[in-house]
Design an enzyme around this catalytic site. Sequence first.
Site, PDB file in Angstrom:
ATOM      1  N   GLY A 297      -8.221  65.536 101.844  1.00  0.00           N
ATOM      2  CA  GLY A 297      -7.511  65.691 103.115  1.00  0.00           C
ATOM      3  C   GLY A 297      -8.486  65.910 104.252  1.00  0.00           C
ATOM      4  CB  SER A 298      -7.981  65.719 107.922  1.00  0.00           C
ATOM      5  OG  SER A 298      -6.970  66.695 108.052  1.00  0.00           O
ATOM      6  CB  THR A 299      -8.647  70.866 106.362  1.00  0.00           C
ATOM      7  OG1 THR A 299      -7.443  70.543 107.044  1.00  0.00           O
ATOM      8  CG2 THR A 299      -9.215  72.156 106.925  1.00  0.00           C
TER       9      THR A 299
ATOM     10  N   GLY B 158      -7.451  71.894 101.086  1.00  0.00           N
ATOM     11  CA  GLY B 158      -6.449  72.093 102.120  1.00  0.00           C
ATOM     12  C   GLY B 158      -5.073  72.282 101.498  1.00  0.00           C
TER      13      GLY B 158
ATOM     14  N   GLY C  80       0.193  65.950 100.295  1.00  0.00           N
ATOM     15  CA  GLY C  80       0.425  65.085 101.449  1.00  0.00           C
ATOM     16  C   GLY C  80      -0.502  63.874 101.441  1.00  0.00           C
TER      17      GLY C  80
ATOM     18  CD  GLU D  22      -5.308  67.623  96.518  1.00  0.00           C
ATOM     19  OE1 GLU D  22      -5.854  67.300  97.575  1.00  0.00           O
ATOM     20  OE2 GLU D  22      -4.083  67.840  96.438  1.00  0.00           O
TER      21      GLU D  22
HETATM   22  C1  5RP Z   1      -3.958  66.041  99.672  1.00  0.00           C
HETATM   23  C2  5RP Z   1      -3.595  67.426 100.082  1.00  0.00           C
HETATM   24  C3  5RP Z   1      -4.189  67.940 101.343  1.00  0.00           C
HETATM   25  O1  5RP Z   1      -4.971  69.054 101.034  1.00  0.00           O
HETATM   26  C4  5RP Z   1      -3.080  68.325 102.276  1.00  0.00           C
HETATM   27  O2  5RP Z   1      -2.273  67.169 102.506  1.00  0.00           O
HETATM   28  C5  5RP Z   1      -3.624  68.846 103.613  1.00  0.00           C
HETATM   29  O3  5RP Z   1      -4.288  67.819 104.290  1.00  0.00           O
HETATM   30  P1  5RP Z   1      -4.907  68.041 105.744  1.00  0.00           P
HETATM   31  O4  5RP Z   1      -6.075  68.965 105.600  1.00  0.00           O
HETATM   32  O5  5RP Z   1      -5.298  66.648 106.174  1.00  0.00           O
HETATM   33  O6  5RP Z   1      -3.827  68.613 106.620  1.00  0.00           O
HETATM   34  O7  5RP Z   1      -2.871  68.126  99.419  1.00  0.00           O
HETATM   35  O8  5RP Z   1      -3.235  65.651  98.518  1.00  0.00           O
END
Ligand code: 5RP
Length: 234
Positions: free
Chosen positions: A27-29, A82, A96, A103
């Site tokens: 994810g982005s974070t 994240g 998401g 994960e």
């Molecule tokens: C991916 C995840 C991500 O950690 C989650 O969607 C949060 O993403 P972001 O840091 O882009 O908000 O679970 O499967």
Amino acid sequence: MSVVKENAAMAALEFVESGMTLGLGSGSTAEIFIEALGDRVAGGMKIVAVPTSKRTAECAIEAGVPLAEPDKVDRINLTIDGADEVDPAFNLIKGGGACLLREKIIAHASDRMIVIVDGTKMVEMLGAFPLPIEVDPFGMALTAEQVFDALKTTGCEEAQTVLRQMKDGSGPLITDGGNYILDSKCRKIPNPADTALALSQIPGVMEHGLFIDLADVIVVGEADHARVIELARD
Ligand code: 5RP
């Protein structure tokens, strides 16, 4: 780059010590964290990391973070990832980015999990974010019926489920593990542990996005700092 996400990522970096084997979330974070970790590695920090997705592996390689195959490590000291939602008991919704199976495999195998989020992810009750559920494509419609029943019988306010599609409209999204994702609009998940258990009992469900009792620390990025919240487990 989002400053709040960057503040969360930088605060999580303080938990990383030389010699550690890390789990790298998706994810982005998580990607902001990986970039900052790469700077530490360039400065001499000795770590090795297991990625939770193909995309994360690419980011880590680009950042110069040394990777290990999951089967080549005997323990993972710390995973940083994240989340889409975090409740006051540190239960999470994840997936998401469609990486929830890998994960969860890595988080479950880790001594400690740190979750990096911005304040919008902190909720009183899970469920506003549609719950991602990774399912085997075989018998998917039958599995979806069972998912509906599991959500309703464990008290979720709604249970409407949609099959996640590729953004370019080319068909259903396929995960790194070759599965589909069902997104369930529950609105409210009042009993997350019960819902998690019920979903785990469905054979076609490869994994679901409820992460129960896995997160130890939540780092919430703010505009000018990060709040570190640690859960005292018995
Ligand atoms: C991916 C995840 C991500 O950690 C989650 O969607 C949060 O993403 P972001 O840091 O882009 O908000 O679970 O499967």
